[in-house]
Each structure stands twice: as structure tokens, then as C-alpha cells.
Write a protein that holds these residues in place. Sequence first.
Motif, mmCIF file in Angstrom:
data_model
loop_
_atom_site.group_PDB
_atom_site.id
_atom_site.type_symbol
_atom_site.label_atom_id
_atom_site.label_comp_id
_atom_site.label_asym_id
_atom_site.label_seq_id
_atom_site.Cartn_x
_atom_site.Cartn_y
_atom_site.Cartn_z
ATOM 1 N N VAL A 335 57.043 90.058 15.683
ATOM 2 C CA VAL A 335 56.566 88.670 15.631
ATOM 3 C C VAL A 335 57.238 87.935 14.477
ATOM 4 C CG1 VAL A 335 54.554 87.208 15.145
ATOM 5 C CG2 VAL A 335 54.351 89.117 16.733
ATOM 6 N N LEU A 336 57.279 88.576 13.294
ATOM 7 C CA LEU A 336 57.891 87.957 12.123
ATOM 8 C C LEU A 336 59.364 87.632 12.370
ATOM 9 C CD1 LEU A 336 57.750 87.115 9.147
ATOM 10 C CD2 LEU A 336 58.302 89.478 8.535
ATOM 11 N N LYS A 337 60.083 88.556 12.970
ATOM 12 C CA LYS A 337 61.503 88.341 13.248
ATOM 13 C C LYS A 337 61.702 87.128 14.155
ATOM 14 C CE LYS A 337 65.569 90.660 15.213
ATOM 15 N NZ LYS A 337 66.071 91.910 15.867
ATOM 16 N N GLU A 338 60.885 87.025 15.207
ATOM 17 C CA GLU A 338 61.009 85.898 16.147
ATOM 18 C C GLU A 338 60.706 84.573 15.449
ATOM 19 O OE1 GLU A 338 59.739 85.706 20.606
ATOM 20 O OE2 GLU A 338 57.997 85.085 19.429
ATOM 21 N N GLN A 339 59.650 84.549 14.645
ATOM 22 C CA GLN A 339 59.234 83.299 14.005
ATOM 23 C C GLN A 339 60.177 82.904 12.863
ATOM 24 O OE1 GLN A 339 57.196 81.408 15.353
ATOM 25 N NE2 GLN A 339 55.932 82.702 16.650
ATOM 26 N N MET A 340 60.699 83.865 12.124
ATOM 27 C CA MET A 340 61.632 83.540 11.036
ATOM 28 C C MET A 340 62.932 82.972 11.580
ATOM 29 S SD MET A 340 60.132 83.928 8.179
ATOM 30 C CE MET A 340 61.574 83.692 7.139
ATOM 31 N N LYS A 341 63.322 83.438 12.737
ATOM 32 C CA LYS A 341 64.544 82.903 13.355
ATOM 33 C C LYS A 341 64.364 81.418 13.666
ATOM 34 C CE LYS A 341 67.860 83.939 17.052
ATOM 35 N NZ LYS A 341 68.156 84.832 18.216
ATOM 36 N N ILE A 342 63.177 81.045 14.121
ATOM 37 C CA ILE A 342 62.888 79.632 14.392
ATOM 38 C C ILE A 342 62.833 78.853 13.082
ATOM 39 C CG2 ILE A 342 61.144 78.030 15.292
ATOM 40 C CD1 ILE A 342 60.358 80.292 17.281
ATOM 41 N N ALA A 343 62.168 79.432 12.077
ATOM 42 C CA ALA A 343 62.032 78.748 10.778
ATOM 43 C C ALA A 343 63.388 78.484 10.146
ATOM 44 C CB ALA A 343 61.160 79.585 9.841
ATOM 45 N N GLU A 344 64.309 79.435 10.265
ATOM 46 C CA GLU A 344 65.635 79.279 9.660
ATOM 47 C C GLU A 344 66.484 78.236 10.365
ATOM 48 O OE1 GLU A 344 66.935 83.296 9.917
ATOM 49 O OE2 GLU A 344 65.681 83.971 8.237
ATOM 50 N N SER A 345 66.103 77.884 11.590
ATOM 51 C CA SER A 345 66.855 76.858 12.325
ATOM 52 C C SER A 345 66.354 75.444 12.034
ATOM 53 C CB SER A 345 66.746 77.122 13.836
ATOM 54 O OG SER A 345 65.426 76.840 14.304
ATOM 55 N N LYS A 346 65.251 75.334 11.269
ATOM 56 C CA LYS A 346 64.635 74.026 11.006
ATOM 57 C C LYS A 346 65.135 73.448 9.677
ATOM 58 C CE LYS A 346 61.752 72.900 13.470
ATOM 59 N NZ LYS A 346 61.880 72.217 14.788
ATOM 60 N N ASP A 347 65.273 72.136 9.633
ATOM 61 C CA ASP A 347 65.594 71.460 8.380
ATOM 62 C C ASP A 347 64.339 71.376 7.519
ATOM 63 O OD1 ASP A 347 68.222 71.051 9.130
ATOM 64 O OD2 ASP A 347 67.778 69.137 10.127
ATOM 65 N N GLU A 348 64.516 71.117 6.244
ATOM 66 C CA GLU A 348 63.396 70.981 5.322
ATOM 67 C C GLU A 348 62.435 69.884 5.805
ATOM 68 O OE1 GLU A 348 61.107 71.895 2.017
ATOM 69 O OE2 GLU A 348 62.970 72.883 2.632
ATOM 70 N N GLY A 349 61.174 70.250 5.985
ATOM 71 C CA GLY A 349 60.176 69.265 6.397
ATOM 72 C C GLY A 349 60.147 68.966 7.884
ATOM 73 N N GLU A 350 61.054 69.566 8.650
ATOM 74 C CA GLU A 350 61.094 69.287 10.091
ATOM 75 C C GLU A 350 59.941 70.005 10.803
ATOM 76 O OE1 GLU A 350 64.083 69.822 13.969
ATOM 77 O OE2 GLU A 350 64.697 70.538 11.978
ATOM 78 N N LEU A 351 59.243 69.271 11.670
ATOM 79 C CA LEU A 351 58.096 69.827 12.379
ATOM 80 C C LEU A 351 58.520 70.538 13.659
ATOM 81 C CD1 LEU A 351 55.661 66.794 11.970
ATOM 82 C CD2 LEU A 351 55.602 68.951 10.704
ATOM 83 N N LEU A 352 57.646 71.388 14.152
ATOM 84 C CA LEU A 352 57.920 72.118 15.392
ATOM 85 C C LEU A 352 58.005 71.167 16.580
ATOM 86 C CD1 LEU A 352 55.479 75.150 14.958
ATOM 87 C CD2 LEU A 352 57.980 75.253 14.883
ATOM 88 N N ASN A 353 58.747 71.583 17.590
ATOM 89 C CA ASN A 353 58.865 70.806 18.818
ATOM 90 C C ASN A 353 58.741 71.735 20.020
ATOM 91 O OD1 ASN A 353 61.485 72.012 19.246
ATOM 92 N ND2 ASN A 353 62.330 70.513 17.819
#
Length: 499
Positions: A335-353
Motif C-alpha cells: 500500500v505504501l509503495k503504491e501511495q508514495m508513487k502517487i505522492a512523488e508525482s504531485k507538485d507541492e500543495g497539489e490536491l488529489l484528482n
Amino acid sequence: METTTFFISLLVLFASLFYVFCKVIPSRPRQQAKDYQLPPGSTGWPIIGETLDYLRTARNGVPEKFVDDRKSKYSSLSSSAAATAGGLCKVFKTSLFGETMALLCSAAGNKFLFSNEKKLVKVWWPSSFQKILPADEAYRIRKHMYAFVKPDAVRKHIAVMDQITKRHFDTHWSTKMDRKEAIMFHSLAKKYALALSCKLFLNLEDPEVLAELEKTIGTIHAGMVSLPIDLPGTNFNIAIKASKKMMKEIESMVVQRKIDLMNLNLTDPEQTADVPQDLMSSLLLETFSDRAEVTAADMAKTLSGTIFPSYDTIINTLCATVIYLSELPLVYDAVLKEQMKIAESKDEGELLNWEDIQKMKYTWNVLCEVLRLQPPGSGTFREAITEFIYEGYLIPKGMKLHWNVFSTHKNPEYFPDPHKFDPSRFEGQGPPPFSYVPFGGGPRMCPGKENARVQMLVFMYNLVTRYKWEMVFPNEKMVVDPVSYSTHGLPLHLFSCKS
């Protein structure tokens, strides 16, 4: 005179034909309903029936035992129709919450009830539940409510969900990180779920109002799990009053919102932009558009009935998920691996979509497995609106029926090694049809399923990308009484995810 003679002759002719067809010509033999028996089973003790055993097995963490014991006991008494299918008991009689009812205990039984809504059966709730939270069956209101929580509409709320979730963690979690003081997860999950539901459904964010509403819901919960004795001072009586109070408060909000909307020029884009994007406004605008009056009381009933179940579903599932991730490091790491991959693709302050949510496939499989093993509710009830035969047994008009998630969720026929936590069950085509039913099925499937799915995924993203945790009580479990809850409130020690 001739006319009279003609009609008399015609009457005699019809009478003769009726006699020939009904008396002389033998009718084809047809098995009557009286030739069938009710399903095998016991109604237990007077009034309380088998309710205590039903609740006891759930409280002991083995809710499936109530069904399994009776399936085994009554299989030898199966009708000839059931015997042809291997003699397995697929329906038995019991008595729960003061009513004799048939419990259908197979995926085929789930399918039968879901597909015969308003044909053979209709929704039914015990009178004690109805007294506390009266169900709203107004089709028009439910139709508009469904439109608000359907998948296309939920996508528009993802950024708001992420924003509320981040604010919740900043306010209630981060201040206690890396300290000896533990956070009480179950209590904080209540605050989170209520804050999110009230924002989406009522555009309500006032902390004091939310705190008061949380107390009211707690009082209602206490009454729902108490003996249904409606006397002054009992938990049941107090819960009824609390429910009425909550609906009155929401009704006042509806009245005020309606005034606010009527003072706006809804054809002016600038003024329309000021309309809150919540369920309350959506319902009011829809009823304005079709010019059909809906009372504020009816709308309050719908909104109350939407907040309450969504609140429970999220709390209990998130608690159970944290426990399983604590016990299963390999699942947690995935779970952590999947979610960190998403987090690393986001800019600072960018919300989920929406695209981010679509990438959370493994995390959703984990949540599905949690919902299989620890569903937020044990099932719901129906009432026969006509007499019918099921599996060779008579179900008379008015008899109550119950479908129970544990009759299939922990059944090895549908889920091999059913007590093993295995998210891969939901890969590919997933479980057999109608065996996995945490949200019900058919026309009565929980309309907020997609809304709950996205809310839980947003929470898990923020949780695992921010924190690591340790359970204060490593062996803490979830129990059901009659809804799921953690035995100690699930206290956790928090650490930074980066530590």
C-alpha cells in the motif's frame, strides 16, 4: 316478451358451460400453497427469539457462527427441492428483533432478494430502528440524492475531500507525532468522517456545531444497541429524542438555505457561483427546477439518513484497515509503495484528482478485503408483499426476510480459506456474483458506495504518506455489537513516515 326469453336462454347457456368446465371437465392438478411448509428453524424464546444469540456471536467476533450453526443443523431437514441440490440448507426460519423471519443464506438467496425488489419483497426495518431513524421513501428526493453521489458527481468532490483530510491531520494528528501520548484513532475517525460528511452534504464546518452533532449521533448509537424500551430515562427513549433534535436542527438549516437561494438570481452566473456545492443545495435546486414542493422536514429526514450510515461505514472500515495493516507488514508495504508513487508525482500543495484515485488499485483491493472480513453492517431486511415459494418452502405474505453478509463473505464455497486476508481475491473478475455484498445489491444497493470508496482512498493516501504508527494494544480487534467498533478505541503511537 321475446327479448326476455332470449336473455333467459342466454343465461342458462352460460350457466351450463360454467358447470361443464368447472365440475365435469377435471382440472389439471396443481400443488397448493398449503402443501408447502415454512422453512425449518426455531423462533427461540418468546418475544426476544434468537436475537441474543445473533448479537452474542457478533460480539464474540464470529458473526458467521449464527448462520453456519443453523445451516448445519437444518441441512438434514431440507425439502425435496433443496435435497436435489445436495441437501444444503439455503434458507431457515428464525426470530430476530421481535419478528419471525426467513434468513436466506447463499449468493443465490442474495440475488433472489435483490432482483425481486417491489415484485415479491419490499424493504423493511425493525420498528425500534424506525422509531429512532425513520426511513424516507420519497422517490423524488432519493432520485436527486443518488445523482449527487453517483460516480461522475463524486469526481468533482475529490479535491474538497483531500483538503478536508489534510486539515484534519494537521489539526488532530501532527501535533501528537513522535510523542509518548497516543492518539485515539476511533475517536479521531469519528471527527474526520463527520466533518467530511457535513461538508459534502450540508456545507457545515463550524467546529462547535460539529461537536454537538457528534454527541447527538453518539446518543443515537447508544439507543440503537440498547433494549427497545420506550420509557423516560432509557437509552432508547433518549435516542429517539436525540434523533428528533438532529432532524429539527437540519430542518432549520434547510429552511435557511432555501431562503438564501430564493434571494439569489440563479440565472446570473456570478450569483450562481456563490451557491454551496453540497447535497442540500443540490436537492433544493432540483426541486425548484421541477416545481414540485418538498417539505423541509422530508429533506431533513433524507439528509439525516444520508449522514448517519456514511459516517458509520467510513469509521469502521478505516479502523479495521489500520489494524490489518499493522498486523500484515507485506500488505502495508505494498500500500505504501503504491501511495508514495502517487505522492512523488504531485507538485507541492497539489490536491488529489480522479486520475490519482484510479491508480490506487491495490489499496482499493485491500479495502475490499477489509469490507469482506469486517463489513460495516451485517445485512438488511425485507418483507414479502405476496406469497411465494423459495427453495421448496412457503414464504407467506407479510413474512420478514433477512440477507446476511456473513453467510457468503466467510463461506469457503465462495472464498477459499475465508479467514485469510488476501487482497488478490479482487483481482480480475473478482468474487462470484452476489457473494460479496458489503453495500447490498440491486435497486437498494447503497447509493453512497462510490462516495465512500473515494473518501476512504483519500484518507489512506494521506495516512500512509504522512505517518507510521504502532498499536498500543497489538492484539486489539474489531467486534460487532451490532455495528463494528474497536475494543480499546484503537490508540496509536505516531511517527513521521520519513523517520
